[in-house]
Design an enzyme around this catalytic site. Structure first.
Site, PDB file in Angstrom:
ATOM      1  N   TYR A 121       0.796  -1.242   0.000  1.00  0.00           N
ATOM      2  CA  TYR A 121       0.000   0.000   0.000  1.00  0.00           C
ATOM      3  C   TYR A 121       0.828   1.292   0.000  1.00  0.00           C
ATOM      4  O   TYR A 121       0.452   2.260  -0.670  1.00  0.00           O
ATOM      5  CB  TYR A 121      -1.021  -0.020   1.144  1.00  0.00           C
ATOM      6  CG  TYR A 121      -2.257  -0.819   0.760  1.00  0.00           C
ATOM      7  CD1 TYR A 121      -3.372  -0.208   0.202  1.00  0.00           C
ATOM      8  CD2 TYR A 121      -2.284  -2.202   0.901  1.00  0.00           C
ATOM      9  CE1 TYR A 121      -4.488  -0.937  -0.185  1.00  0.00           C
ATOM     10  CE2 TYR A 121      -3.398  -2.941   0.523  1.00  0.00           C
ATOM     11  CZ  TYR A 121      -4.492  -2.305  -0.025  1.00  0.00           C
ATOM     12  OH  TYR A 121      -5.594  -3.020  -0.414  1.00  0.00           O
ATOM     13  N   GLU A 175      -9.210  -7.370   3.656  1.00  0.00           N
ATOM     14  CA  GLU A 175      -8.329  -8.373   3.039  1.00  0.00           C
ATOM     15  C   GLU A 175      -7.722  -9.287   4.117  1.00  0.00           C
ATOM     16  O   GLU A 175      -7.601 -10.498   3.911  1.00  0.00           O
ATOM     17  CB  GLU A 175      -7.237  -7.682   2.209  1.00  0.00           C
ATOM     18  CG  GLU A 175      -7.817  -7.096   0.920  1.00  0.00           C
ATOM     19  CD  GLU A 175      -6.987  -5.977   0.293  1.00  0.00           C
ATOM     20  OE1 GLU A 175      -5.781  -5.881   0.595  1.00  0.00           O
ATOM     21  OE2 GLU A 175      -7.561  -5.181  -0.487  1.00  0.00           O
TER      22      GLU A 175
HETATM   23  C1  HEM Z   1      -6.685   2.504  -1.687  1.00  0.00           C
HETATM   24  C2  HEM Z   1      -5.938   1.785  -2.507  1.00  0.00           C
HETATM   25  C3  HEM Z   1      -6.458   1.004  -3.705  1.00  0.00           C
HETATM   26  C4  HEM Z   1      -7.597   1.151  -4.453  1.00  0.00           C
HETATM   27  C5  HEM Z   1      -8.716   2.183  -4.282  1.00  0.00           C
HETATM   28  C6  HEM Z   1      -7.577   0.126  -5.477  1.00  0.00           C
HETATM   29  C7  HEM Z   1      -8.565  -0.038  -6.436  1.00  0.00           C
HETATM   30  C8  HEM Z   1      -8.625  -1.081  -7.327  1.00  0.00           C
HETATM   31  C9  HEM Z   1      -9.702  -1.314  -8.287  1.00  0.00           C
HETATM   32  C10 HEM Z   1     -10.916  -0.416  -8.475  1.00  0.00           C
HETATM   33  C11 HEM Z   1      -9.424  -2.462  -8.948  1.00  0.00           C
HETATM   34  C12 HEM Z   1     -10.270  -3.113 -10.056  1.00  0.00           C
HETATM   35  C13 HEM Z   1     -11.290  -4.049  -9.430  1.00  0.00           C
HETATM   36  C14 HEM Z   1     -12.178  -4.730 -10.450  1.00  0.00           C
HETATM   37  O1  HEM Z   1     -12.013  -4.552 -11.641  1.00  0.00           O
HETATM   38  O2  HEM Z   1     -13.044  -5.462 -10.039  1.00  0.00           O
HETATM   39  C15 HEM Z   1      -8.169  -2.971  -8.424  1.00  0.00           C
HETATM   40  C16 HEM Z   1      -7.531  -4.109  -8.867  1.00  0.00           C
HETATM   41  C17 HEM Z   1      -6.210  -4.378  -8.620  1.00  0.00           C
HETATM   42  N1  HEM Z   1      -5.386  -3.699  -7.716  1.00  0.00           N
HETATM   43 FE1  HEM Z   1      -5.933  -2.217  -6.483  1.00  0.00          FE
HETATM   44  N2  HEM Z   1      -6.431  -0.609  -5.351  1.00  0.00           N
HETATM   45  C18 HEM Z   1      -5.714  -0.102  -4.290  1.00  0.00           C
HETATM   46  C19 HEM Z   1      -4.481  -0.565  -3.844  1.00  0.00           C
HETATM   47  C20 HEM Z   1      -3.704  -1.455  -4.532  1.00  0.00           C
HETATM   48  C21 HEM Z   1      -2.334  -1.786  -4.209  1.00  0.00           C
HETATM   49  C22 HEM Z   1      -1.555  -1.223  -3.014  1.00  0.00           C
HETATM   50  C23 HEM Z   1      -1.914  -2.678  -5.152  1.00  0.00           C
HETATM   51  C24 HEM Z   1      -0.525  -3.280  -5.334  1.00  0.00           C
HETATM   52  C25 HEM Z   1       0.560  -2.563  -5.342  1.00  0.00           C
HETATM   53  C26 HEM Z   1      -3.022  -2.957  -6.049  1.00  0.00           C
HETATM   54  C27 HEM Z   1      -3.022  -3.845  -7.097  1.00  0.00           C
HETATM   55  C28 HEM Z   1      -4.140  -4.242  -7.802  1.00  0.00           C
HETATM   56  C29 HEM Z   1      -4.148  -5.331  -8.795  1.00  0.00           C
HETATM   57  C30 HEM Z   1      -2.953  -6.189  -9.188  1.00  0.00           C
HETATM   58  C31 HEM Z   1      -5.456  -5.413  -9.292  1.00  0.00           C
HETATM   59  C32 HEM Z   1      -5.970  -6.368 -10.372  1.00  0.00           C
HETATM   60  C33 HEM Z   1      -5.586  -5.767 -11.697  1.00  0.00           C
HETATM   61  C34 HEM Z   1      -6.182  -6.378 -12.915  1.00  0.00           C
HETATM   62  O3  HEM Z   1      -7.292  -6.959 -12.922  1.00  0.00           O
HETATM   63  O4  HEM Z   1      -5.499  -6.250 -13.913  1.00  0.00           O
HETATM   64  N3  HEM Z   1      -4.080  -2.190  -5.639  1.00  0.00           N
HETATM   65  N4  HEM Z   1      -7.697  -2.119  -7.441  1.00  0.00           N
END
Ligand code: HEM
Ligand SMILES: Cc1cc2nc3c(=O)[nH]c(=O)nc-3n(C[C@H](O)[C@H](O)[C@H](O)COP(=O)(O)OP(=O)(O)OC[C@H]3O[C@@H](n4cnc5c(N)ncnc54)[C@H](O)[C@@H]3O)c2cc1C
Length: 404
Positions: free
Chosen positions: A98, A140
């Site tokens: 994060y 999580e």
């Molecule tokens: C407050 C912090 C965060 C928010 C608001 C956020 C938001 C999101 C959203 C909206 C999605 C797409 C969900 C979907 O399509 O159903 C997602 C997927 C993902 N997030 Fe986050 N995220 C956060 C933090 C992080 C962090 C810290 C990491 C890693 C460094 C990360 C890695 C990923 C990955 C790998 C995916 C899947 C990507 C894909 O489908 O290609 N996220 N996140």
């Protein structure tokens, strides 16, 4: 629940909505460019969804904007938090990741907004980011704990092998995945997906989500994959190259789209194309565990050449006795005849559902491509179906769907 944001922070975030809305995709693009300078963070992502204009960029921009708009009433955001937390479990995102996003996001806001990015605005966004991040991290941690405590459960990546492959139609093949350690696997909730990690023949490692198409059992998962001619080749690898015995890494089942364990109202399952996979898992589960549940399964395919698992579903429906199956073909082939290969020509529509299903009394579960979901989800809303009766899954980052 993390400590509440101050009224001052909330006011600054709300006031920044117009500027963030204007520059949202630019900020997120700049954030990803910064984030991906770090190889170990870059490796966490699914790169077919990234890149300029990529739907992951839109999904994150949409989520952040929705968050800023709702910062004083977080209730409507909770389903979004659940969806993101489930997705993060599938990609093995951990608390230590994060801070990397925090730094990349704040640097990107400062870079794109320039003098408009006052220290006050940046501080407010820092607090707001960590409030949301803490909500996600809590959920999580809870999901990981449950997975660790469940029989057959695991977190992170576990090695499986392909123990069988079954051709289901001209475009869809199923794969049976069995753990290398031959120990039990955690029972998924019917509708959930797995994340697969595997190497293409070019040596590039990819991560892909696949809904589990079998009912929960202690030994294996079945996925059913459509071969996509375009794109980076994950599905082509599975179809054309992967063999029985090949190993593959799996993250545990995740996802907020599943048949409720205490489902009592009738269910109407609507799918199109390869969107049938979570539905087949639900139907197999209804067959084995829910003898009294009334189900209506309505599937849309192009024609019999692409239609997978039809005989399987029909034989389950026959043995259960309380599952009705109807199929629509939008491009019937010369050999396709209504009443024999399928039930209707054309597309599933709201009038048909109203006349042939317990429309006012059922829960709807939908999965399929964006135009299918848009037309039916909007149609159900317009027909007065309460949002709590509509559940849907989409096979990609849910950018516009999330916005809706
Ligand atoms: C407050 C912090 C965060 C928010 C608001 C956020 C938001 C999101 C959203 C909206 C999605 C797409 C969900 C979907 O399509 O159903 C997602 C997927 C993902 N997030 Fe986050 N995220 C956060 C933090 C992080 C962090 C810290 C990491 C890693 C460094 C990360 C890695 C990923 C990955 C790998 C995916 C899947 C990507 C894909 O489908 O290609 N996220 N996140
Ligand atoms: C929750 C979830 C569940 C899923 N369940 C299933 C399932 O049960 N079965 C299943 O088959 N799939 C499922 N998917 C989709 C799956 O994860 C993959 O996206 C799919 O197999 C395609 O992967 P790919 O690597 O072959 O193609 P990708 O590279 O991911 O491309 C996918 C599509 O994007 C478009 N595209 C990408 N790059 C380009 C380009 N350069 N030019 C033009 N078009 C492009 C093409 O239309 C292509 O067909 C699911 C996805 C999610 C998120």
């Amino acid at each position: 629940m993390p400590k509440a944001l101050s009224a001052h922070t909330i006011a600054i975030i709300k006031a920044s909505v117009p500027v963030i809305a204007t520059h949202g995709p630019e900020i997120i693009k700049s954030m990803y460019d910064r984030l991906f300078l770090d190889d170990h963070i870059r490796a966490l992502f699914n790169h077919s969804n990234q890149g300029e204009g990529g739907s992951q960029v839109n999904a994150l921009a949409t989520a952040i904007l929705a968050y800023a708009r709702n910062i004083d009433k977080l209730e409507p955001l909770l389903p979004l938090v659940e969806r993101i937390a489930q997705k993060h479990i599938g990609y093995n995102i951990l608390p230590e990741h994060y801070p990397f996003v925090a730094k990349a996001l704040l640097d990107a806001i400062a870079d794109v907004l320039r003098e408009a990015a006052t220290p006050e605005l940046l501080n407010a966004w820092r607090d707001a980011y960590w409030f949301l991040a803490d909500l996600l991290k809590e959920r999580e941690a809870d999901l990981r704990r449950r997975l660790e405590e469940s029989p057959g459960g695991w977190t992170g990546w576990r090695q499986f092998y392909i123990s069988d492959r079954i051709k289901e139609s001209g475009v869809i093949t199923s794969f049976i995945l069995r753990p290398m350690d031959e120990k039990p696997v955690v029972r998924h909730q019917p509708g959930q997906y797995l994340t697969l990690r595997f190497e293409l023949s070019t040596g590039i490692e990819v991560k892909r989500n696949y809904s589990i198409s079998s009912a929960p059992n202690d030994e294996t998962y079945r996925i059913s994959v459509k071969r996509e001619a375009a794109g980076s080749g994950g599905s082509r690898h599975l179809h054309d190259i992967a063999m029985i015995g090949d190993t593959i890494h799996l993250a545990p089942p995740a996802g907020d789209f599943f048949l409720e364990a205490d489902q009592v109202r009738p269910v109407i399952l609507l799918s199109a194309g390869v969107g049938l996979t979570p539905m087949v898992s639900m139907i197999e589960t209804i067959d084995t565990d829910r003898p009294a549940l009334e189900a209506h399964y309505v599937h849309a395919a192009l024609n019999s050449a692409t239609h997978a698992m039809d005989q399987h579903v029909r034989s389950i429906a026959k043995s259960h006795g309380n599952i009705a199956v109807s199929t629509f073909y939008s491009e019937p082939g010369t050999q396709d005849v209504v009443g024999r290969s399928h039930d209707y020509d054309g597309f599933i529509n709201i009038d048909w559902l109203r006349n042939h299903t317990p429309f006012n009394d059922a829960d709807f579960y939908l999965c399929g491509p964006k135009p299918f979901l848009r037309s039916l989800v909007d149609g159900l809303w317009e027909a007065g179906v309460e949002p709590c009766r509509i559940h849907f899954e989409f096979f990609g980052p849910s950018d516009e769907l999330l916005a809706a």
